[in-house]
Design a protein around this motif. Structure first.
Motif, PDB file in Angstrom:
ATOM      1  N   TRP B   8       0.783  -1.396   0.141  1.00  0.00           N
ATOM      2  CA  TRP B   8      -0.040  -0.001  -0.055  1.00  0.00           C
ATOM      3  C   TRP B   8       0.832   1.126  -0.069  1.00  0.00           C
ATOM      4  O   TRP B   8       0.539   2.085  -0.926  1.00  0.00           O
ATOM      5  CB  TRP B   8      -0.854   0.039   1.253  1.00  0.00           C
ATOM      6  N   GLY B   9       1.901   1.259   0.636  1.00  0.00           N
ATOM      7  CA  GLY B   9       2.804   2.498   1.009  1.00  0.00           C
ATOM      8  C   GLY B   9       3.300   2.640  -0.251  1.00  0.00           C
ATOM      9  O   GLY B   9       3.404   3.862  -0.735  1.00  0.00           O
ATOM     10  N   LEU B  16       1.870   9.232  -5.954  1.00  0.00           N
ATOM     11  CA  LEU B  16       1.934  10.674  -5.723  1.00  0.00           C
ATOM     12  C   LEU B  16       2.907  11.112  -6.706  1.00  0.00           C
ATOM     13  O   LEU B  16       2.787  12.197  -7.410  1.00  0.00           O
ATOM     14  CB  LEU B  16       2.208  10.794  -4.456  1.00  0.00           C
ATOM     15  N   LEU B  17       3.782  10.543  -6.988  1.00  0.00           N
ATOM     16  CA  LEU B  17       5.023  11.023  -7.697  1.00  0.00           C
ATOM     17  C   LEU B  17       4.664  10.800  -9.167  1.00  0.00           C
ATOM     18  O   LEU B  17       4.780  11.875  -9.873  1.00  0.00           O
ATOM     19  CB  LEU B  17       6.027   9.891  -7.853  1.00  0.00           C
ATOM     20  N   LEU B  18       3.670   9.624  -9.673  1.00  0.00           N
ATOM     21  CA  LEU B  18       3.081   9.808 -10.931  1.00  0.00           C
ATOM     22  C   LEU B  18       2.211  10.824 -11.188  1.00  0.00           C
ATOM     23  O   LEU B  18       2.270  11.507 -12.353  1.00  0.00           O
ATOM     24  CB  LEU B  18       2.462   8.296 -11.241  1.00  0.00           C
ATOM     25  N   SER B 135      17.645   4.390  -6.616  1.00  0.00           N
ATOM     26  CA  SER B 135      16.452   4.587  -5.586  1.00  0.00           C
ATOM     27  C   SER B 135      17.154   5.022  -4.465  1.00  0.00           C
ATOM     28  O   SER B 135      17.904   4.778  -4.050  1.00  0.00           O
ATOM     29  CB  SER B 135      15.737   3.307  -5.371  1.00  0.00           C
ATOM     30  N   LEU B 136      16.174   5.863  -3.834  1.00  0.00           N
ATOM     31  CA  LEU B 136      16.280   6.383  -2.361  1.00  0.00           C
ATOM     32  C   LEU B 136      15.225   5.321  -1.445  1.00  0.00           C
ATOM     33  O   LEU B 136      14.598   4.859  -2.293  1.00  0.00           O
ATOM     34  CB  LEU B 136      15.911   7.645  -2.176  1.00  0.00           C
ATOM     35  N   LEU B 143      11.875   5.212  -3.333  1.00  0.00           N
ATOM     36  CA  LEU B 143      11.872   6.461  -4.097  1.00  0.00           C
ATOM     37  C   LEU B 143      12.704   6.420  -5.308  1.00  0.00           C
ATOM     38  O   LEU B 143      13.881   6.779  -5.076  1.00  0.00           O
ATOM     39  CB  LEU B 143      12.002   7.408  -3.077  1.00  0.00           C
ATOM     40  N   PRO B 144      12.124   5.828  -6.246  1.00  0.00           N
ATOM     41  CA  PRO B 144      13.064   5.879  -7.558  1.00  0.00           C
ATOM     42  C   PRO B 144      13.338   7.069  -7.903  1.00  0.00           C
ATOM     43  O   PRO B 144      12.232   7.979  -8.144  1.00  0.00           O
ATOM     44  CB  PRO B 144      12.418   4.929  -8.384  1.00  0.00           C
ATOM     45  N   LEU B 145      14.516   7.450  -8.118  1.00  0.00           N
ATOM     46  CA  LEU B 145      14.940   8.652  -8.787  1.00  0.00           C
ATOM     47  C   LEU B 145      14.564   8.900 -10.017  1.00  0.00           C
ATOM     48  O   LEU B 145      14.129  10.288 -10.420  1.00  0.00           O
ATOM     49  CB  LEU B 145      16.428   8.881  -8.717  1.00  0.00           C
TER      50      LEU B 145
END
Lengths: 243, 292, 309
Positions: B8-9, B16-18, B135-136, B143-145
């Motif tokens: 889910w996370g 959100l990034l998309l 990624s971070l 969190l893929p750059l």
């Protein structure tokens, strides 16, 4: 009140926080000539749109010839017998004048059971002849002058065979002689038994035409009665001249 | 339990990034359709054109795709100005913008697509940059750059346009031009010129949007069509021309698509935008934040 | 000329066309002719909504492909069904889709309807791509019968005749509407919707009629497609070129009358068949796009407009 064709009770309409109409009562008798005046923004156009079904009123009831109109779409009201002209003429630009008039003949006059069983072509000709546009029957609206456009608008409204005609500023921008011309035309229509509500800024025309005068100011009706008396009423004078 | 939370996370964050990226894709249409009332359905084609110019800059000259797209903005601006000039003379001044105007942009969409197919073929193209790959990590959240950089660039683009629109004379004139062109004449502005500038800006934004598109995913010519539904869904739901509304609506759609593709498979995600659009049109045509 | 007379005349023209095609004797004539006729139906159907009422449908491919996929489903479930029955089914499905779409979006400004149709094409394609029963993204194979079931000749001749008759039907319907009460109502809607309402025209109902009729004809045109191509996948069934062609043909021919789409479809359809063979199919599509943009800019009334003064 017997013989009331149109009865409006407690009509109200707001746009967001702006109150366009508030608790307006109005009756129009069969065959009556009523003038409706008021400063710009007083709610006249909103009133017309609520009566014709272009807008939905928030409160109140409208009854026409025994039918409750609330919630009826505009085309149903036209078929019941309310016709209107638009403030800025809205002809069908790609159709000829004859076909412009033919649309309401096919969609309103024909639908009414028991009404005139008409031959559309002959009725077209009659209507165009009545407003003096018969010789331009095959032309497009773009070829018309301002006053001819207003006359087409009236002919098209009449083509639905109404019992009530709402003439929304049909004389705005016309010359003195042209105003008289339209005035005579409206008197003729009234002579055929059609009730007419005239919304107009040209006081000379309104006073010459109306049997009764109604004044709207800021969405409220402030006067309703004999035209000569109404125009002398202090609050009407104040609304027009500024207090 | 933990696994489900991670799922889910991650779905939420990548959504959100998309969504941030969708805001950049939509912002041009928020200007042209939302403010100018020009139904530029060819906008996604200009975005894909932006992807291909970034691709050439990257693969032929070795430049960074996003930086080169910013440098190329003036060229896209001029392209937009040229297209608006044709549109203005051919449709707006004839008072016949509806059917033929729509067909005009539809034709442009098609011409752009077929031309790209003729030049580049139907293969997928991609770019290379240092931020594609790593990624971070924040706990279990990836969190893929590759998504994070476009997200930042996108929000920066929207912010710049917002500042321009609300703090310059031309920007404010653009906002007024759809409502009341005659008022503009009174303050000495030519509506035609204002619209030309605004349309130029909307196409200029497509350069950057195209570059971040090709950073996020490989691109082929017909991909433009997948974005039409998305873009107009976001634009309508965001309230036609409201930048804030556009960003929020873009995020909502991004999250919805991300969940759909996580739980039902990516082949279903194009349908989300349409459902979103239809529901918006049926229930709230004035958008989430608009007045009815 | 009355509708019945015109219909008979159109049938005679159709018979002459078929006789001429048979006299040439080359099967390619039937394969190419089928595509041109299919576009006559699609362009005429599009124009009933787009040209007569002014609502632009970008979703031709969806209506068309839904008809084709209805045939795929029926072919797998009730293979004995004759093709005309499958066409009726495909037409009904597409008409219903048009009705549903219209009901949701036709109360709004015309642009919203157009955008919704564009998005709908993407979604319909997504649905079909994910539906394994009809082959999903891999596509479906359909065996084309060898011989025509009703007259001596190849099956492609039968498909040609079916599409020829459907074109006659579409053109006759479009012409009949244009001169009817319905046609006046449509024209009033196209010209000015509030004024149409004030003239007693039930605008929403008429728009729904136009959408259903137009969508239904498109679905019928798509229904024989699986037998024509024998292999159908979502990418080809939903190809954007259907939408572009069906918009380009009426706009190039002229949208105001039934004649415009017919002229546009025959000219552009034939041109494309020739260009596909002699140049390349991608270039012939580019040609359509350029012609569309060129005509909307330079000749707003289309080819028919050149002959009207």
């Amino acid at each position: 009140m017997t013989g009331a064709l149109l009865t409006v009770a407690g009509l109200g309409k707001r746009f967001g926080g702006f109150i366009a109409l508030s608790d307006v009562d109005l009756t129009v008798g069969a065959g009556e000539r009523l003038g409706l005046i008021g400063p710009n923004g007083s709610g006249k156009s909103t009133m017309v749109n609520c009566l014709c079904g272009t807008l939905r009123n928030d409160t109140g009831n409208v009854t026409f010839g025994g039918h409750a109109l609330d919630g009826l779409a505009a085309h149903r009201r036209t078929r019941l017998g309310i016709a209107r002209s638009f403030q800025l003429p809205r002809p069908f630009p790609t159709l000829t004048l004859a076909d412009n008039v033919r649309v309401p003949i096919l969609y309103a006059a024909d639908v009414k059971a028991g009404r005139v069983a008409v031959d559309p072509r002959r009725r077209c000709e009659e209507l165009l002849n009545m407003v003096g546009l018969l010789d331009k029957a095959d032309r497009k609206p773009a070829d018309l002058t301002q006053i001819e456009m207003r006359k087409l608008e009236l002919a098209r409204a009449m083509a639905s065979e109404p019992r009530l005609l709402i003439a929304d500023e049909v004389m705005a921008g016309l010359s003195h002689r042209e105003v008289d011309d339209i005035l005579a035309l409206l008197m003729t229509l009234n002579g055929q038994g059609i009730a007419i509500v005239m919304i107009e800024h040209i006081m000379r025309a309104v006073l010459a035409f109306s049997q009764r005068l109604v004044v709207l100011v800021a969405g409220r009706k402030i006067a309703d009665g004999d035209p000569q008396e109404v125009v002398r009423q202090p609050d009407v004078v104040a609304a027009y001249l500024g207090s | 339990m933990d696994l489900s939370f991670d799922l889910w996370g991650n779905a939420l964050v990548s959504g959100l990034l998309l969504g941030g990226f969708y805001a950049a894709v939509t912002i041009g249409v928020s200007i042209s359709f939302g403010m100018l009332d020009i139904v530029n359905i060819a906008h996604p084609a200009f975005i894909v054109l932006g992807s291909y110019t970034a691709y050439i800059a990257n693969s032929v000259f070795g430049f960074d795709p996003i930086l080169s797209s910013i440098v190329l903005m003036p060229a896209f601006y001029l392209l937009g100005v040229a297209i608006y000039s044709v549109y203005d003379v051919s449709f707006e001044r004839r008072g016949d913008a509806s059917i033929r105007g729509l067909a005009f942009f539809f034709g442009l969409l098609f011409i752009a697509e077929v031309t790209l197919v003729l030049v580049f073929g139907v293969d997928y193209r991609l770019v290379e940059a240092p931020y594609i790959g790593p990624s971070l990590h924040a706990g279990a959240i990836d969190l893929p750059l590759r998504l994070l950089v476009p997200f930042a660039v996108s929000l920066a683009l929207v912010l710049c346009l917002h500042v321009f629109m609300s703090h310059t004379f031309i920007g404010r004139a653009v906002q007024g031009v759809a409502q009341d062109p005659s008022a503009l004449r009174l303050v000495g502005a030519d509506p035609s010129r204002i619209k030309r500038i605004a349309f130029g800006l909307s196409i200029a934004s497509a350069s950057v949007a195209g570059a971040i598109l090709i950073v996020i995913q490989p691109v082929e010519p017909s991909i433009a069509r997948d974005y039409i539904g998305r873009i107009f869904a976001i634009c309508v739901m965001g309230g036609l021309g409201s930048f804030g509304g556009t960003v929020v609506a873009a995020m909502i759609l991004g999250v919805m698509e991300s969940f759909t593709s996580t739980f039902y498979g990516p082949s279903w995600s194009p349908a989300v935008a349409f459902g979103f659009l239809l529901i918006t049109l049926a229930v709230r045509p004035a958008g989430l934040f608009g007045r009815i | 000329m009355g509708n019945i007379r015109f219909g008979l005349l159109a049938l005679v023209a159709a018979a002459v066309t078929f006789a001429a095609a048979r006299a040439i004797g080359n099967p390619y004539v039937f394969f190419a002719g089928y595509v041109v006729l299919q576009y006559v139906v699609l362009a005429t159907a599009w124009n009933i909504l787009g040209g007569y009422t002014g609502y632009v449908n970008f979703g031709t491919a969806a209506f068309f492909a839904m008809g084709a996929y209805t045939t795929v489903v029926l072919h797998k479930t009730v293979p004995v069904l004759p093709l005309p029955a499958m066409m009726l089914a495909g037409g009904a499905i597409s008409a219903l889709i048009g009705l549903g779409m219209g009901y949701l979006t036709l109360r709004l400004r015309g642009t919203f309807f157009s955008i919704a149709t564009l998005a709908m094409a993407v979604v319909a394609q997504t649905l079909i791509t994910n539906w394994n029963f009809v082959g999903g993204s891999r596509g479906a194979y359909i065996v084309r019968p060898r011989l025509s079931p009703i007259f001596p000749g190849d099956y492609i001749q039968y498909l040609f005749v079916i599409m020829l008759l459907l074109s006659v039907l579409a053109v006759v319907v479009a012409r009949a509407i244009q001169h009817s009460r319905l046609g006046y109502g449509f024209a009033a809607i196209r010209d000015d919707e509030p004024a149409a309402e004030a003239s007693g025209v039930p605008t929403l109902r008429l728009k729904l009629i136009a959408t259903a009729l137009s969508g239904g004809l498109m679905g019928m045109a798509g229904a024989p497609l699986p037998y024509y191509v024998t292999y159908l996948d979502p990418a080809s069934g939903f190809s954007l070129s259907y939408a572009v062609n069906t918009i380009a043909m009426p706009l190039i021919g002229g949208t105001a009358t039934w004649l415009g789409p017919l002229i546009g479809a025959v000219l552009l359809g034939t041109l494309q068949q020739v260009a596909t063979v002699t140049i390349s199919s991608a270039l012939s599509l580019l040609l359509v796009g350029l012609l569309l943009v060129g005509f909307v800019i330079a000749a707003p009334k289309g080819i028919v407009g050149w002959f009207q003064r």
